[in-house]
Design a protein around this motif. Structure first.
Motif, PDB file in Angstrom:
ATOM      1  N   LEU A  41      22.100  -9.824   5.969  1.00  0.00           N
ATOM      2  CA  LEU A  41      21.452  -8.846   5.099  1.00  0.00           C
ATOM      3  C   LEU A  41      21.883  -9.030   3.651  1.00  0.00           C
ATOM      4  CD1 LEU A  41      21.495  -5.334   6.853  1.00  0.00           C
ATOM      5  CD2 LEU A  41      19.524  -6.789   6.393  1.00  0.00           C
ATOM      6  N   GLN A  42      20.908  -8.986   2.751  1.00  0.00           N
ATOM      7  CA  GLN A  42      21.208  -9.080   1.326  1.00  0.00           C
ATOM      8  C   GLN A  42      22.136  -7.948   0.889  1.00  0.00           C
ATOM      9  OE1 GLN A  42      20.006 -11.560  -1.004  1.00  0.00           O
ATOM     10  NE2 GLN A  42      21.622 -10.599  -2.238  1.00  0.00           N
ATOM     11  N   THR A  43      21.932  -6.744   1.442  1.00  0.00           N
ATOM     12  CA  THR A  43      22.778  -5.614   1.051  1.00  0.00           C
ATOM     13  C   THR A  43      24.225  -5.836   1.464  1.00  0.00           C
ATOM     14  OG1 THR A  43      22.118  -4.476   3.100  1.00  0.00           O
ATOM     15  CG2 THR A  43      20.942  -3.884   1.072  1.00  0.00           C
ATOM     16  N   ARG A  44      24.453  -6.477   2.599  1.00  0.00           N
ATOM     17  CA  ARG A  44      25.822  -6.774   3.022  1.00  0.00           C
ATOM     18  C   ARG A  44      26.465  -7.754   2.044  1.00  0.00           C
ATOM     19  NH1 ARG A  44      29.364  -4.948   6.889  1.00  0.00           N
ATOM     20  NH2 ARG A  44      29.610  -6.920   7.978  1.00  0.00           N
ATOM     21  N   TYR A  45      25.697  -8.758   1.621  1.00  0.00           N
ATOM     22  CA  TYR A  45      26.225  -9.725   0.658  1.00  0.00           C
ATOM     23  C   TYR A  45      26.473  -9.058  -0.684  1.00  0.00           C
ATOM     24  CZ  TYR A  45      26.712 -13.978  -2.124  1.00  0.00           C
ATOM     25  OH  TYR A  45      27.187 -14.955  -2.971  1.00  0.00           O
ATOM     26  N   ASN A  46      25.563  -8.158  -1.088  1.00  0.00           N
ATOM     27  CA  ASN A  46      25.762  -7.424  -2.347  1.00  0.00           C
ATOM     28  C   ASN A  46      27.043  -6.601  -2.303  1.00  0.00           C
ATOM     29  OD1 ASN A  46      23.347  -8.504  -3.220  1.00  0.00           O
ATOM     30  ND2 ASN A  46      22.168  -6.625  -2.918  1.00  0.00           N
TER      31      ASN A  46
ATOM     32  N   GLU B 142      17.932   3.531  12.545  1.00  0.00           N
ATOM     33  CA  GLU B 142      17.768   2.636  13.694  1.00  0.00           C
ATOM     34  C   GLU B 142      17.796   1.178  13.252  1.00  0.00           C
ATOM     35  OE1 GLU B 142      17.892   3.161  16.747  1.00  0.00           O
ATOM     36  OE2 GLU B 142      17.186   5.168  17.263  1.00  0.00           O
ATOM     37  N   GLU B 143      17.172   0.891  12.120  1.00  0.00           N
ATOM     38  CA  GLU B 143      17.167  -0.484  11.610  1.00  0.00           C
ATOM     39  C   GLU B 143      18.574  -0.920  11.232  1.00  0.00           C
ATOM     40  OE1 GLU B 143      14.388  -0.308   8.411  1.00  0.00           O
ATOM     41  OE2 GLU B 143      12.620  -0.357   9.703  1.00  0.00           O
ATOM     42  N   ALA B 144      19.324  -0.014  10.597  1.00  0.00           N
ATOM     43  CA  ALA B 144      20.712  -0.325  10.249  1.00  0.00           C
ATOM     44  C   ALA B 144      21.543  -0.540  11.510  1.00  0.00           C
ATOM     45  CB  ALA B 144      21.300   0.794   9.399  1.00  0.00           C
ATOM     46  N   ALA B 145      21.359   0.348  12.497  1.00  0.00           N
ATOM     47  CA  ALA B 145      22.111   0.240  13.748  1.00  0.00           C
ATOM     48  C   ALA B 145      21.838  -1.088  14.439  1.00  0.00           C
ATOM     49  CB  ALA B 145      21.755   1.408  14.671  1.00  0.00           C
ATOM     50  N   ALA B 146      20.581  -1.530  14.421  1.00  0.00           N
ATOM     51  CA  ALA B 146      20.213  -2.785  15.079  1.00  0.00           C
ATOM     52  C   ALA B 146      20.945  -3.971  14.447  1.00  0.00           C
ATOM     53  CB  ALA B 146      18.705  -2.996  15.010  1.00  0.00           C
ATOM     54  N   TYR B 147      21.046  -3.958  13.112  1.00  0.00           N
ATOM     55  CA  TYR B 147      21.740  -5.075  12.450  1.00  0.00           C
ATOM     56  C   TYR B 147      23.229  -5.056  12.781  1.00  0.00           C
ATOM     57  CZ  TYR B 147      23.655  -8.285   9.057  1.00  0.00           C
ATOM     58  OH  TYR B 147      24.331  -9.332   8.477  1.00  0.00           O
TER      59      TYR B 147
ATOM     60  N   VAL C 120      34.054   1.573  15.919  1.00  0.00           N
ATOM     61  CA  VAL C 120      32.832   2.030  16.587  1.00  0.00           C
ATOM     62  C   VAL C 120      32.098   2.917  15.590  1.00  0.00           C
ATOM     63  CG1 VAL C 120      31.850   3.418  18.452  1.00  0.00           C
ATOM     64  CG2 VAL C 120      33.796   1.912  18.914  1.00  0.00           C
ATOM     65  N   ILE C 121      30.851   2.566  15.292  1.00  0.00           N
ATOM     66  CA  ILE C 121      30.071   3.298  14.298  1.00  0.00           C
ATOM     67  C   ILE C 121      29.356   4.457  14.971  1.00  0.00           C
ATOM     68  CG2 ILE C 121      28.198   3.136  12.603  1.00  0.00           C
ATOM     69  CD1 ILE C 121      28.840   0.080  12.490  1.00  0.00           C
TER      70      ILE C 121
ATOM     71  N   ILE D 171      25.720  -8.029  14.865  1.00  0.00           N
ATOM     72  CA  ILE D 171      26.915  -8.751  14.407  1.00  0.00           C
ATOM     73  C   ILE D 171      28.159  -8.329  15.182  1.00  0.00           C
ATOM     74  CG2 ILE D 171      25.989  -9.229  12.115  1.00  0.00           C
ATOM     75  CD1 ILE D 171      27.637  -6.907  11.005  1.00  0.00           C
ATOM     76  N   GLY D 172      27.936  -7.584  16.280  1.00  0.00           N
ATOM     77  CA  GLY D 172      29.030  -7.327  17.207  1.00  0.00           C
ATOM     78  C   GLY D 172      29.616  -5.939  17.234  1.00  0.00           C
ATOM     79  N   TYR D 173      29.093  -5.029  16.418  1.00  0.00           N
ATOM     80  CA  TYR D 173      29.638  -3.675  16.394  1.00  0.00           C
ATOM     81  C   TYR D 173      28.957  -2.781  17.423  1.00  0.00           C
ATOM     82  CZ  TYR D 173      31.979  -4.792  11.974  1.00  0.00           C
ATOM     83  OH  TYR D 173      32.777  -5.355  11.015  1.00  0.00           O
TER      84      TYR D 173
END
Length: 293
Positions: A272-277, A126-131, A108-109, A135-137
């Motif tokens: 997200l590109q940052t997640r892949y990075n 907020e943008e980070a939280a939305a993503y 839980v974040i 994805i289920g978190y």
């Protein structure tokens, strides 16, 4: 022989909770030879050797265990990541998520210090939280001394053993003080020159809270993937795991393989590109890790 759960470990003593109270124990001398180290969260068998002292004779099988922090049998990880002071780091959050996912612990974040953030910083959070929610978190945003915080957390904590983890200075001790005011845990100020906090929690202990148990743990200064194999890394990213079912090759590492669904979703913006990075960075760290013998 009586059984109980280790609720606190400090200075070589283990404090075991049983139906009638708590008993102070030491581990058997043979544990060291057998490389057995009891952990907070362990269920154990012990032998009473006096009014206040006992010896742990057996450590029961664990569901899971963490090295940093040293706790076992964890159901849920409440990951405290600050929005500001120190600045929000998606890289650090993803490291925490990979670690707990690899141990099959539900995360839980908890984004802390929203009361100290400006409008732009809040929008980024907020943008980070939305993503992460997409994805289920589960993601919560909290302020210091927020009223009703325990009610907000209770559905997650009830009936579970939870580890409260995060980098130094994000407000873990402050957060736990809000939940359990009688603890009065020491809190540390942020070192402006280093941009990180001082470690303020000196031992691991399980506290009864909201119908469950919460471990107050020392802050992390770094996270390394000591035991995770590169073939397992993708499964620690939920959106990668889902997409990989459509990859052409089983065991796809999402690097240069053709017809990779993960790379397609990165290119389309669905991942997200940052997640892949971060995935690529973590994969390289695992690849470069020195072998253990």
């Amino acid at each position: 022989m009586p059984e109980g759960q280790i609720r606190k470990a400090i200075s070589g003593f283990y404090y075991v909770k049983y139906d009638g109270g708590t008993v102070r124990c030491r581990g058997r001398g043979v544990f060291r030879k057998r490389k057995i180290t009891p952990l907070v969260g362990d269920w154990v068998t012990y032998v009473q050797e006096g009014v206040e002292d006992a010896t742990i004779t057996e450590v029961h099988p664990r569901k899971n265990e963490l090295v940093r922090p040293p706790v076992s049998n964890i159901d849920l990880a409440l990951l405290a990541v600050s929005i500001v002071e120190p600045a929000f780091s998606s890289n650090l959050l993803d490291r925490f998520l990979v670690l707990v996912e690899s141990h099959h612990i539900e995360p839980v974040i908890c984004l802390t210090k929203k009361d100290k953030a400006n409008e732009a910083e809040l929008q980024k959070a907020e943008e980070a939280a939305a993503y992460y929610r997409s994805i289920g978190y589960s993601v919560l945003m909290t302020s210091i001394d927020e009223p009703g915080l325990i009610e907000k957390l209770q559905p997650f904590l009830e009936g579970k053993t939870t580890v409260l983890a995060g980098q130094s200075g994000v407000g873990k001790s402050t957060l736990l003080n809000t939940l359990l005011p009688n603890l009065s845990l020491e809190t540390g100020e942020i070192s402006e020159s280093l941009g990180r906090g001082k470690h303020t929690t000196r031992h691991v202990e399980l506290h009864e809270l909201a119908g469950g148990l919460v471990a107050d743990t020392p802050g992390f200064s770094s996270l390394e993937f000591d035991t995770l194999e590169k073939q397992e890394l993708g499964s620690c990213f939920p959106e990668f795991l889902e997409a990989s079912e459509q990859c052409k090759f089983r065991g796809c590492l999402h690097l240069k393989e053709p017809s990779c669904e993960v790379k397609r979703k990165v290119e389309s913006g669905e991942i997200l590109q940052t997640r892949y990075n971060h995935y690529l960075q973590f994969l390289q760290e695992i690849t470069d890790r020195k072998p253990r013998y």
